[in-house]
Design a protein around this motif. Sequence first.
Motif, PDB file in Angstrom:
ATOM      1  N   LEU A 158      -3.054   4.870   1.248  1.00 56.89           N
ATOM      2  CA  LEU A 158      -2.613   3.480   1.146  1.00 56.89           C
ATOM      3  C   LEU A 158      -3.729   2.524   1.580  1.00 56.89           C
ATOM      4  N   LEU A 159      -4.453   2.883   2.625  1.00 57.15           N
ATOM      5  CA  LEU A 159      -5.564   2.038   3.074  1.00 57.15           C
ATOM      6  C   LEU A 159      -6.652   1.970   2.014  1.00 57.15           C
ATOM      7  N   ASN A 160      -7.046   3.105   1.467  1.00 54.63           N
ATOM      8  CA  ASN A 160      -8.092   3.119   0.436  1.00 54.63           C
ATOM      9  C   ASN A 160      -7.673   2.340  -0.801  1.00 54.63           C
ATOM     10  N   LEU A 161      -6.397   2.467  -1.169  1.00 56.93           N
ATOM     11  CA  LEU A 161      -5.922   1.751  -2.356  1.00 56.93           C
ATOM     12  C   LEU A 161      -5.838   0.250  -2.105  1.00 56.93           C
ATOM     13  N   SER A 162      -5.582  -0.153  -0.866  1.00 54.44           N
ATOM     14  CA  SER A 162      -5.553  -1.591  -0.571  1.00 54.44           C
ATOM     15  C   SER A 162      -6.939  -2.199  -0.784  1.00 54.44           C
ATOM     16  N   VAL A 163      -7.972  -1.473  -0.403  1.00 57.87           N
ATOM     17  CA  VAL A 163      -9.339  -1.941  -0.625  1.00 57.87           C
ATOM     18  C   VAL A 163      -9.657  -1.960  -2.119  1.00 57.87           C
ATOM     19  N   PHE A 176      -7.996  -7.352 -14.130  1.00 56.34           N
ATOM     20  CA  PHE A 176      -8.097  -7.911 -12.788  1.00 56.34           C
ATOM     21  C   PHE A 176      -7.685  -9.376 -12.831  1.00 56.34           C
ATOM     22  N   PRO A 177      -6.876  -9.825 -11.879  1.00 58.40           N
ATOM     23  CA  PRO A 177      -6.388  -9.117 -10.701  1.00 58.40           C
ATOM     24  C   PRO A 177      -5.377  -8.021 -11.063  1.00 58.40           C
ATOM     25  N   PRO A 178      -5.160  -7.079 -10.147  1.00 60.56           N
ATOM     26  CA  PRO A 178      -4.229  -5.982 -10.420  1.00 60.56           C
ATOM     27  C   PRO A 178      -2.814  -6.508 -10.566  1.00 60.56           C
ATOM     28  N   PRO A 179      -1.958  -5.764 -11.234  1.00 60.88           N
ATOM     29  CA  PRO A 179      -0.579  -6.229 -11.419  1.00 60.88           C
ATOM     30  C   PRO A 179       0.123  -6.406 -10.077  1.00 60.88           C
ATOM     31  N   PRO A 180       0.913  -7.478  -9.913  1.00 67.81           N
ATOM     32  CA  PRO A 180       1.650  -7.676  -8.658  1.00 67.81           C
ATOM     33  C   PRO A 180       2.507  -6.471  -8.286  1.00 67.81           C
ATOM     34  N   SER A 181       2.948  -5.719  -9.291  1.00 68.77           N
ATOM     35  CA  SER A 181       3.781  -4.545  -9.018  1.00 68.77           C
ATOM     36  C   SER A 181       3.037  -3.511  -8.189  1.00 68.77           C
ATOM     37  N   ALA A 182       1.701  -3.423  -8.376  1.00 62.55           N
ATOM     38  CA  ALA A 182       0.903  -2.473  -7.602  1.00 62.55           C
ATOM     39  C   ALA A 182       0.805  -2.919  -6.148  1.00 62.55           C
ATOM     40  N   VAL A 183       0.578  -4.213  -5.937  1.00 61.36           N
ATOM     41  CA  VAL A 183       0.501  -4.748  -4.576  1.00 61.36           C
ATOM     42  C   VAL A 183       1.838  -4.577  -3.871  1.00 61.36           C
ATOM     43  N   THR A 184       2.911  -4.912  -4.577  1.00 58.43           N
ATOM     44  CA  THR A 184       4.252  -4.786  -4.010  1.00 58.43           C
ATOM     45  C   THR A 184       4.551  -3.339  -3.635  1.00 58.43           C
ATOM     46  N   ASP A 204      -2.932   5.927  15.003  1.00 56.48           N
ATOM     47  CA  ASP A 204      -3.867   6.029  13.882  1.00 56.48           C
ATOM     48  C   ASP A 204      -3.204   5.643  12.564  1.00 56.48           C
ATOM     49  N   VAL A 205      -1.953   6.064  12.379  1.00 56.87           N
ATOM     50  CA  VAL A 205      -1.228   5.725  11.149  1.00 56.87           C
ATOM     51  C   VAL A 205      -0.904   4.239  11.121  1.00 56.87           C
ATOM     52  N   ALA A 206      -0.409   3.710  12.234  1.00 53.15           N
ATOM     53  CA  ALA A 206      -0.048   2.296  12.302  1.00 53.15           C
ATOM     54  C   ALA A 206      -1.256   1.393  12.080  1.00 53.15           C
ATOM     55  N   LEU A 207      -2.406   1.798  12.605  1.00 54.33           N
ATOM     56  CA  LEU A 207      -3.618   0.998  12.435  1.00 54.33           C
ATOM     57  C   LEU A 207      -4.035   0.944  10.974  1.00 54.33           C
ATOM     58  N   LYS A 208      -3.964   2.078  10.288  1.00 53.66           N
ATOM     59  CA  LYS A 208      -4.292   2.099   8.855  1.00 53.66           C
ATOM     60  C   LYS A 208      -3.331   1.198   8.076  1.00 53.66           C
ATOM     61  N   ALA A 209      -2.052   1.237   8.445  1.00 48.72           N
ATOM     62  CA  ALA A 209      -1.057   0.400   7.762  1.00 48.72           C
ATOM     63  C   ALA A 209      -1.355  -1.077   7.981  1.00 48.72           C
ATOM     64  N   ALA A 210      -1.682  -1.443   9.226  1.00 49.40           N
ATOM     65  CA  ALA A 210      -1.962  -2.843   9.534  1.00 49.40           C
ATOM     66  C   ALA A 210      -3.217  -3.331   8.815  1.00 49.40           C
ATOM     67  N   VAL A 211      -4.252  -2.497   8.776  1.00 52.84           N
ATOM     68  CA  VAL A 211      -5.492  -2.887   8.091  1.00 52.84           C
ATOM     69  C   VAL A 211      -5.256  -3.013   6.586  1.00 52.84           C
ATOM     70  N   LEU A 213      -2.458  -3.913   5.124  1.00 54.79           N
ATOM     71  CA  LEU A 213      -1.763  -5.190   4.918  1.00 54.79           C
ATOM     72  C   LEU A 213      -2.724  -6.363   5.074  1.00 54.79           C
ATOM     73  N   GLY A 214      -3.558  -6.306   6.100  1.00 56.33           N
ATOM     74  CA  GLY A 214      -4.513  -7.382   6.319  1.00 56.33           C
ATOM     75  C   GLY A 214      -5.483  -7.546   5.163  1.00 56.33           C
ATOM     76  N   THR A 215      -5.885  -6.434   4.573  1.00 55.52           N
ATOM     77  CA  THR A 215      -6.792  -6.476   3.425  1.00 55.52           C
ATOM     78  C   THR A 215      -6.156  -7.211   2.251  1.00 55.52           C
ATOM     79  N   LEU A 216      -4.901  -6.902   1.977  1.00 54.89           N
ATOM     80  CA  LEU A 216      -4.201  -7.536   0.856  1.00 54.89           C
ATOM     81  C   LEU A 216      -3.886  -8.998   1.130  1.00 54.89           C
ATOM     82  N   LEU A 217      -3.505  -9.298   2.381  1.00 58.43           N
ATOM     83  CA  LEU A 217      -3.104 -10.664   2.734  1.00 58.43           C
ATOM     84  C   LEU A 217      -4.280 -11.622   2.858  1.00 58.43           C
ATOM     85  N   SER A 218      -5.463 -11.102   3.091  1.00 58.25           N
ATOM     86  CA  SER A 218      -6.625 -11.970   3.296  1.00 58.25           C
ATOM     87  C   SER A 218      -7.502 -12.095   2.054  1.00 58.25           C
ATOM     88  N   THR A 219      -7.068 -11.516   0.947  1.00 54.83           N
ATOM     89  CA  THR A 219      -7.841 -11.578  -0.296  1.00 54.83           C
ATOM     90  C   THR A 219      -7.093 -12.425  -1.322  1.00 54.83           C
TER      91      THR A 219
END
Length: 258
Positions: A158-163, A176-184, A204-211, A213-219
Amino acid sequence: IMEFSKDPALASLPFDEAALSSLVATLQATSRYHANQVKESEMKALLSLLHGWPADKIFPLLDLLRMTVLHPSLKGDGLPPTQLAHIISLCEKNPTSAPIAMLTLRLLANLCRHSGTRRLLVAAPPSPSSCLLPALSLAAQHAASTNKSVRGAAAALLLNLSVLLTSEIDFPSSSFPPPPSAVTALVNPGVSSLLSGEGGKEEDVALKAAVALGTLLSTSSTKSAARAAVLPIKAQVEGLGALGGKVRECLEDLIKVF
């Protein structure tokens, strides 16, 4: 792999021991990655076994493929989209097999390493070669697994795909941009499933999840869809603060971009 190849039930299937041994030698020579390459014959030998062997025997093949896709010489055409779809399908049909789930998720995460293999994930839907949505679905399916290694593999994917979803350079210009369905899908059920079980208690899992989300929300290209998907699980995300440490630090920054 050698042990399984001696199974009488598999005796009629082709087994190219020389090609597989050569592939292993190539992968072991990490200091030579700049000069050596994965040969077509080696990939053909490995992929033919993945298509022919039964599900209970494929986990060492997946492990070898997981390492192979990290080799910089492997291009997207070295792993045909139909073969990747077949692997995803095998994982979907064997949801209780922790080895298959873990290794398939790690394989998909490793595809994000090099541009040639990233293209396997970002082909424009509804192209039959697009594996982005199936990969997201698979991550969500196993995110709440009772197996810690599977949860960890789902979090990494999930982290790699968010990037990847925020990387315009990797997408075909028309998609591009990717379909909203992928982000959702990455946010909910992806991250939501990850945090709903034991994963929400593991730093470790929670940190990956938070990062992620942050990647998607800040782009800018993904912010709108991500924000809409995060709102229903906002309380769940904010609850991560109880873990403290790096998770809390990340969460403080994350809340600013909700």
